[in-house]
Design an enzyme around this catalytic site. Structure first.
Site, PDB file in Angstrom:
ATOM      1  N   ASP A 262      28.748 -15.896  39.788  1.00 51.48           N
ATOM      2  CA  ASP A 262      27.991 -16.962  39.139  1.00 51.48           C
ATOM      3  C   ASP A 262      26.708 -17.290  39.909  1.00 51.48           C
ATOM      4  O   ASP A 262      26.725 -17.452  41.136  1.00 51.48           O
ATOM      5  CB  ASP A 262      28.864 -18.219  39.044  1.00 51.48           C
ATOM      6  CG  ASP A 262      28.142 -19.385  38.417  1.00 51.48           C
ATOM      7  OD1 ASP A 262      27.787 -19.284  37.229  1.00 51.48           O
ATOM      8  OD2 ASP A 262      27.914 -20.398  39.120  1.00 51.48           O
ATOM      9  N   GLU A 299      25.200 -12.792  38.016  1.00 52.95           N
ATOM     10  CA  GLU A 299      24.373 -13.608  37.131  1.00 52.95           C
ATOM     11  C   GLU A 299      23.227 -14.136  37.975  1.00 52.95           C
ATOM     12  O   GLU A 299      23.445 -14.727  39.032  1.00 52.95           O
ATOM     13  CB  GLU A 299      25.159 -14.792  36.549  1.00 52.95           C
ATOM     14  CG  GLU A 299      24.299 -15.607  35.597  1.00 52.95           C
ATOM     15  CD  GLU A 299      24.587 -17.107  35.597  1.00 52.95           C
ATOM     16  OE1 GLU A 299      24.022 -17.807  34.742  1.00 52.95           O
ATOM     17  OE2 GLU A 299      25.356 -17.585  36.447  1.00 52.95           O
ATOM     18  N   ASP A 393      27.035 -20.479  28.819  1.00 54.64           N
ATOM     19  CA  ASP A 393      25.895 -21.272  29.282  1.00 54.64           C
ATOM     20  C   ASP A 393      24.946 -21.601  28.146  1.00 54.64           C
ATOM     21  O   ASP A 393      24.549 -22.762  27.964  1.00 54.64           O
ATOM     22  CB  ASP A 393      25.111 -20.496  30.352  1.00 54.64           C
ATOM     23  CG  ASP A 393      25.607 -20.792  31.758  1.00 54.64           C
ATOM     24  OD1 ASP A 393      26.075 -21.916  32.004  1.00 54.64           O
ATOM     25  OD2 ASP A 393      25.528 -19.890  32.606  1.00 54.64           O
TER      26      ASP A 393
END
Length: 614
Positions: A262, A299, A393
């Protein structure tokens, strides 16, 4: 030489449990076995590690660490918090689970068709077992990998997972360690790989006791979520080890196939060897022991190819990264939204560029960021980029959590699907998009600290200030907000939703069966676009038979001409406007030739195939 050391409670049948904790400033550390209140003094070793063998501590034993005879805390490296984030940890036995996946062969990147899901919202039960019950649906759809949003123990029973405070403990309300192992085993039996979302850039606030043990955080930097984790300050070797051991645990003890890291742009490290490179090196060592590949997928909002470039070229060597530019280019083009970061997007030429190169912003000036941004990804293979038109998201960080279903037409949903699944990149779907799920996906938490709940509510409102969204943000703490986010699975009783799912199935089958898409290559992809008609031509010329996809990204029928550079006799293989896919046009020609004029239905995807190309 990096410092690597196992931490936490490690049980060995017949020997008991070896407890190891890092507490460099402590004068004394004891482990307290809560089942019988036995206190075992730990011995101090180099660098502030404390360790001792508890011969009577077996699987399920509850324990805490007592620091300087004053403070009792759960284990920072706990693998099980059966009574929540504030209570004792429990010993986990990784030797007794009966794995059935010895014949499982991890899939290469280019064969991943990823399906992102939230354990709590994906099934009626909201647990790992509920996901297992739905695996036949995913197999039928053609999915080859699921990506699970974080399952590290968080406060309460409902949360996105990014507020986890015990990175190595599997959320008890989902089914705990045993439940996750059963899910992974079932996925492998069904031919599905498992990607787990992990958070190494911050920890949540409630139940976060790391600072009681040592300098896990640094004052050098701040992140959007508070103090940064200490990856490059004094004592950072041991913080790095804490997270490296976490990654190795998921691969080794839970048979996870890939980790999605993340927001790595918030892992702040100015050292000579970045934490991500060290992590990749340690995972590579584990790969040699296990005999198969373990993937790390980042990410990042940096558009920095250093993440995925080989180490010998100065990169960190990660397997792949998400391409936000692809999502933003598709979303802005299909919805017309131009606020927030979408202000940098909305042109058809940007979609062409991202398809050909991987990034739009590759050293260009970004008006939204007010700076030059990104690096050139042209030389990086397509398999190194994960793309989507929807994810947790991009849906959940909207004020009202609207999916594309609420923002564009039914026919344009099929265009979005085609752009993702016929791209040269690794495609990812978000749960429910394949049939046009109507429920939103909202942000939800279940904190017990009232001040924290208010802070979350306020923070969410501030986050939306740069977007032109109307309405009132739903309360993240409300159970109703969570219930509204659960899938309805409407395709089971809605013809149009079933037809949309059938179109996704057809696209996925085409992607899996077409030689031209077996190993998609940006260098053998030809992209042409007409700004006036908003028609995109996408030609995959890697392996024969080749594919020619035409996208009408407008709400009117459009005339276009087949490019002259291609050969003859392109046969129709997929038409999103057919009645079986909920469309109303089925009279497209069954065969086309170079230079031929063609009228495309409004908001449509049309795919042809040929053995000949010039």
């Amino acid at each position: 030489m990096s410092i690597t050391r196992e931490i936490g409670a490690h049980y060995a049948p017949g020997n008991g449990t070896l407890f190891t904790v890092w507490a460099p400033a402590a004068k004394q550390v004891d482990v307290v076995l809560k089942d019988n209140d036995q206190i075992i003094p730990l011995q101090r070793e180099a660098f502030g590690y404390w360790t001792a063998l508890g011969e009577e501590a077996g699987p399920g034993t509850r324990y805490t660490y007592r620091l300087d005879e004053e403070m009792e805390r759960p284990d920072p490296a706990s693998q099980h918090q059966p009574d929540g984030v504030h209570q004792a940890s429990a010993v986990v036995d990784h030797t007794n689970f009966q794995w059935n996946d010895k014949n499982w062969k991890p899939l290469p990147l280019e064969q991943l068709l990823i399906y992102e899901l939230h354990v709590g919202a994906f099934s009626e039960e909201g647990i790992f077992q509920g996901v297992i019950g739905k695996l036949p649906e995913l197999v039928d759809l053609g999915i080859t990998a699921i990506e699970i949003m974080p399952v590290a123990q968080f406060p309460g029973s409902r949360n996105w997972g990014y507020d986890g405070v015990f990175p190595s403990a599997v959320q008890e309300s989902y089914g705990g360690p045993e439940g996750l192992k059963k899910l992974v085993d079932a996925c492998h039996a069904a031919g599905i790989a498992v990607v787990l979302d992990v958070v190494y850039n911050h920890l949540g606030p409630e139940g976060n006791y790391l600072n009681d043990f040592g300098p896990y955080f640094t004052d050098k930097y701040n992140t959007p979520w508070g103090k940064a984790l200490n990856f490059d300050d004094a004592h950072s070797d041991h913080v790095r080890n804490f997270f490296i051991q976490n990654a190795l645990m998921w691969f080794r003890d839970y048979h996870i196939d890939a980790l999605r890291l993340d927001a790595v742009h918030a892992i702040l490290d100015t050292g000579a060897k970045h934490f991500l490179q060290e992590l990749q090196e340690q995972v590579a060592h584990l790969e040699m022991q296990l005999g198969h590949r373990c993937l790390l997928i980042a990410e990042s909002d940096l558009n920095d190819v250093r993440l995925i470039n080989p180490m010998e070229k100065g990169g960190y060597g990660l397997a792949a990264q998400w391409s936000d530019d692809f999502h933003h280019a598709v979303h802005a083009l299909l919805t017309g939204e131009d606020s927030g970061y979408y202000s940098d997007f909305g042109k058809l030429e940007q979609l062409v560029k991202v398809l050909q190169h991987g990034f739009v912003y590759d050293g260009l000036y970004s008006e939204h960021r007010k700076r030059t941004f990104g690096s050139d990804a042209t030389a990086n293979p397509a398999r190194q980029f994960v793309v989507c038109s929807q994810n947790h998201d991009q849906i959940g960080n909207r004020m009202l959590g609207e999916r594309l279903t609420q923002l564009i037409s039914y026919d344009m949903l099929k265009v979005a699907a085609g752009l993702v699944l016929l791209s040269p990149f690794v495609p990812m779907l978000f749960m429910g998009e394949e049939y046009g799920e109507q429920n939103p996906f909202l942000y939800f938490v279940s904190h017990s600290d009232k001040d924290l709940v208010e802070a979350v509510r306020k923070g969410r409102k501030e986050e939306f200030s740069s977007f032109a969204w109307q309405g009132e943000a739903p309360d993240p703490q409300s159970e109703e907000t969570f219930r509204k986010s659960k899938l309805q699975r409407t395709y089971e009783h809605s013809a149009s939703h079933r037809q949309l799912r059938d179109f996704y199935k057809a696209l996925i089958q085409l992607r899996k069966s077409a030689p031209a898409l077996a190993q998609p290559d940006k260098a053998r992809l030809h992209v042409y676009a007409d700004d006036h008609t908003h028609v995109l031509h996408l030609i995959h010329s890697g392996e024969s038979p080749y594919l020619y996809a035409l996208f009408n990204i407008s709400n009117q029928p459009q005339k276009t001409t087949i490019v002259k550079e291609v050969g003859a006799a392109w046969k129709l293989v997929l038409n999103s406007s057919e009645s079986r896919y909920g469309g109303a046009v089925s009279d497209l020609p069954q065969e086309i030739n170079a230079g031929q004029a063609l009228t495309l239905p409004a908001a449509s995807v049309t795919v042809f195939q040929s053995n000949i190309i010039l």
